[in-house]
Design a protein around this motif. Structure first.
Motif, PDB file in Angstrom:
ATOM      1  N   ASP A  64      -4.240   3.321  -6.542  1.00 45.42           N
ATOM      2  CA  ASP A  64      -5.466   4.196  -6.208  1.00 45.42           C
ATOM      3  C   ASP A  64      -5.786   3.636  -4.924  1.00 45.42           C
ATOM      4  OD1 ASP A  64      -8.060   4.832  -5.612  1.00 45.42           O
ATOM      5  OD2 ASP A  64      -9.088   3.858  -7.580  1.00 45.42           O
ATOM      6  N   VAL A  65      -5.192   4.609  -3.865  1.00 42.41           N
ATOM      7  CA  VAL A  65      -5.372   4.543  -2.456  1.00 42.41           C
ATOM      8  C   VAL A  65      -6.721   4.397  -2.170  1.00 42.41           C
ATOM      9  CG1 VAL A  65      -5.628   6.963  -1.920  1.00 42.41           C
ATOM     10  CG2 VAL A  65      -4.420   5.164  -0.245  1.00 42.41           C
ATOM     11  N   TYR A  96      -1.687   2.065   8.125  1.00 43.40           N
ATOM     12  CA  TYR A  96      -0.166   2.177   7.515  1.00 43.40           C
ATOM     13  C   TYR A  96      -0.937   2.653   5.868  1.00 43.40           C
ATOM     14  CZ  TYR A  96       1.306  -0.808  11.089  1.00 43.40           C
ATOM     15  OH  TYR A  96       1.553  -1.292  12.276  1.00 43.40           O
ATOM     16  N   VAL A  97      -0.328   3.646   5.783  1.00 40.10           N
ATOM     17  CA  VAL A  97      -0.336   4.316   4.363  1.00 40.10           C
ATOM     18  C   VAL A  97       0.974   4.714   3.599  1.00 40.10           C
ATOM     19  CG1 VAL A  97      -1.612   6.090   3.093  1.00 40.10           C
ATOM     20  CG2 VAL A  97      -2.607   5.372   5.308  1.00 40.10           C
ATOM     21  N   VAL A  98       1.208   4.473   2.475  1.00 34.79           N
ATOM     22  CA  VAL A  98       2.347   4.557   1.907  1.00 34.79           C
ATOM     23  C   VAL A  98       2.395   5.985   1.264  1.00 34.79           C
ATOM     24  CG1 VAL A  98       3.968   4.229  -0.200  1.00 34.79           C
ATOM     25  CG2 VAL A  98       3.031   2.193   1.135  1.00 34.79           C
ATOM     26  N   THR A  99       2.638   7.178   2.161  1.00 35.81           N
ATOM     27  CA  THR A  99       2.655   8.545   1.842  1.00 35.81           C
ATOM     28  C   THR A  99       3.431   9.351   2.901  1.00 35.81           C
ATOM     29  OG1 THR A  99       1.137  10.409   1.345  1.00 35.81           O
ATOM     30  CG2 THR A  99       0.614   9.120   2.984  1.00 35.81           C
ATOM     31  N   ASP A 100       3.963  10.434   2.535  1.00 29.03           N
ATOM     32  CA  ASP A 100       4.467  11.535   3.310  1.00 29.03           C
ATOM     33  C   ASP A 100       3.498  12.815   3.261  1.00 29.03           C
ATOM     34  OD1 ASP A 100       5.206  12.533   0.935  1.00 29.03           O
ATOM     35  OD2 ASP A 100       7.362  12.767   1.690  1.00 29.03           O
ATOM     36  N   ASP A 101       2.431  12.710   2.694  1.00 28.81           N
ATOM     37  CA  ASP A 101       1.473  13.826   2.467  1.00 28.81           C
ATOM     38  C   ASP A 101       0.414  13.619   3.482  1.00 28.81           C
ATOM     39  OD1 ASP A 101      -0.614  15.314   1.508  1.00 28.81           O
ATOM     40  OD2 ASP A 101      -0.010  15.030  -0.563  1.00 28.81           O
ATOM     41  N   ALA A 131       7.067   4.280   4.335  1.00 28.34           N
ATOM     42  CA  ALA A 131       7.921   4.369   3.149  1.00 28.34           C
ATOM     43  C   ALA A 131       7.302   3.247   2.219  1.00 28.34           C
ATOM     44  CB  ALA A 131       9.399   4.142   3.357  1.00 28.34           C
ATOM     45  N   GLN A 132       7.223   2.085   2.677  1.00 29.72           N
ATOM     46  CA  GLN A 132       6.685   1.003   1.753  1.00 29.72           C
ATOM     47  C   GLN A 132       5.888  -0.052   2.601  1.00 29.72           C
ATOM     48  OE1 GLN A 132       9.525  -0.891  -0.418  1.00 29.72           O
ATOM     49  NE2 GLN A 132      10.959  -1.127   1.323  1.00 29.72           N
ATOM     50  N   LEU A 133       5.179  -0.856   1.944  1.00 29.80           N
ATOM     51  CA  LEU A 133       4.480  -2.121   2.746  1.00 29.80           C
ATOM     52  C   LEU A 133       4.910  -3.529   1.918  1.00 29.80           C
ATOM     53  CD1 LEU A 133       1.129  -0.287   3.296  1.00 29.80           C
ATOM     54  CD2 LEU A 133       2.576  -1.030   4.955  1.00 29.80           C
ATOM     55  N   GLY A 134       4.583  -4.427   2.354  1.00 33.00           N
ATOM     56  CA  GLY A 134       5.066  -5.621   1.949  1.00 33.00           C
ATOM     57  C   GLY A 134       4.897  -6.040   0.491  1.00 33.00           C
ATOM     58  N   PHE A 135       3.383  -5.809  -0.268  1.00 29.86           N
ATOM     59  CA  PHE A 135       3.457  -6.051  -1.527  1.00 29.86           C
ATOM     60  C   PHE A 135       3.906  -5.030  -2.357  1.00 29.86           C
ATOM     61  CE2 PHE A 135       0.670  -8.742   1.228  1.00 29.86           C
ATOM     62  CZ  PHE A 135       1.083 -10.109   0.556  1.00 29.86           C
ATOM     63  N   PRO A 136       4.199  -5.592  -3.511  1.00 27.39           N
ATOM     64  CA  PRO A 136       4.347  -4.457  -4.780  1.00 27.39           C
ATOM     65  C   PRO A 136       3.117  -3.815  -5.040  1.00 27.39           C
ATOM     66  CG  PRO A 136       5.592  -6.568  -5.363  1.00 27.39           C
ATOM     67  CD  PRO A 136       4.742  -6.818  -4.349  1.00 27.39           C
ATOM     68  N   GLY A 137       3.334  -2.356  -4.897  1.00 25.30           N
ATOM     69  CA  GLY A 137       2.006  -1.576  -5.208  1.00 25.30           C
ATOM     70  C   GLY A 137       1.156  -1.308  -4.244  1.00 25.30           C
ATOM     71  N   LEU A 139      -0.528   0.107  -0.982  1.00 29.55           N
ATOM     72  CA  LEU A 139      -0.207   1.461  -0.274  1.00 29.55           C
ATOM     73  C   LEU A 139      -1.100   1.720   0.867  1.00 29.55           C
ATOM     74  CD1 LEU A 139      -1.610   3.573  -3.787  1.00 29.55           C
ATOM     75  CD2 LEU A 139       0.523   3.014  -2.933  1.00 29.55           C
ATOM     76  N   VAL A 140      -1.912   0.573   1.259  1.00 30.80           N
ATOM     77  CA  VAL A 140      -2.365   0.685   2.758  1.00 30.80           C
ATOM     78  C   VAL A 140      -2.692  -0.724   3.271  1.00 30.80           C
ATOM     79  CG1 VAL A 140      -4.772   1.235   3.666  1.00 30.80           C
ATOM     80  CG2 VAL A 140      -4.163   2.360   1.675  1.00 30.80           C
TER      81      VAL A 140
END
Length: 149
Positions: A64-65, A96-101, A131-137, A139-140
């Motif tokens: 949930d972003v 930083y946001v894990v998305t390409d949208d 593409a990704q950040l440091g902690f699993p899951g 998103l921001v």
């Protein structure tokens, strides 16, 4: 808004510190941030990237972003308060946001601007899809620099 300037001042150790934000002629208009932020003097606080983790280190808002943005805002406000600063003293942010949208990026930007931390995003700011950040899951993440009196 071209050539706009917003100044905010607070006392510094040897006079008044001012923060000046401008959008120089010849650069594109912005959705709320300023291209250039200048601090006259004073100390600077560099916050570690603020993540959507609670005080125990558990991820908040898996998948949930919006919930993650809210936790990042809360953590950033806590970190700023620990050095006697508020959102108005932020002079640089990198989001930083894990998305390409691009729609997701826009939603994150809007949620941040509408949050209690919103004034922080009037300064120089960068929004990135990654593409990704440091902690699993995760998103921001939010990287913040603040000018201190």
């Amino acid at each position: 808004m071209r050539n706009s300037m917003a100044s905010q001042g607070s006392p510094a150790h040897d006079g008044a510190m001012t923060i000046t934000r401008t959008n120089p002629e010849g650069l594109h208009g912005t959705p709320g941030y300023h291209h250039v932020t200048v601090v006259s003097a004073g100390r600077t606080a560099y916050l570690a990237g603020q993540c959507p983790l609670d005080s125990t280190g558990a991820l908040v808002g898996a998948g949930d972003v919006g919930a993650q943005v809210d936790q990042v805002v809360a953590n950033t406000l806590t970190a700023l308060a620990s050095v006697g600063a508020g959102p108005e003293q932020v002079v640089r942010t990198v989001i930083y946001v894990v998305t390409d949208d691009r729609a997701v990026l826009g939603d994150v930007w809007s949620r941040l601007r509408d949050s209690p931390l919103g004034a922080a995003f009037a300064s120089a700011s960068t929004l990135l899809g990654v593409a990704q950040l440091g902690f699993p899951g995760q998103l921001v993440e939010l990287d913040v620099t603040a000018a201190l009196a």
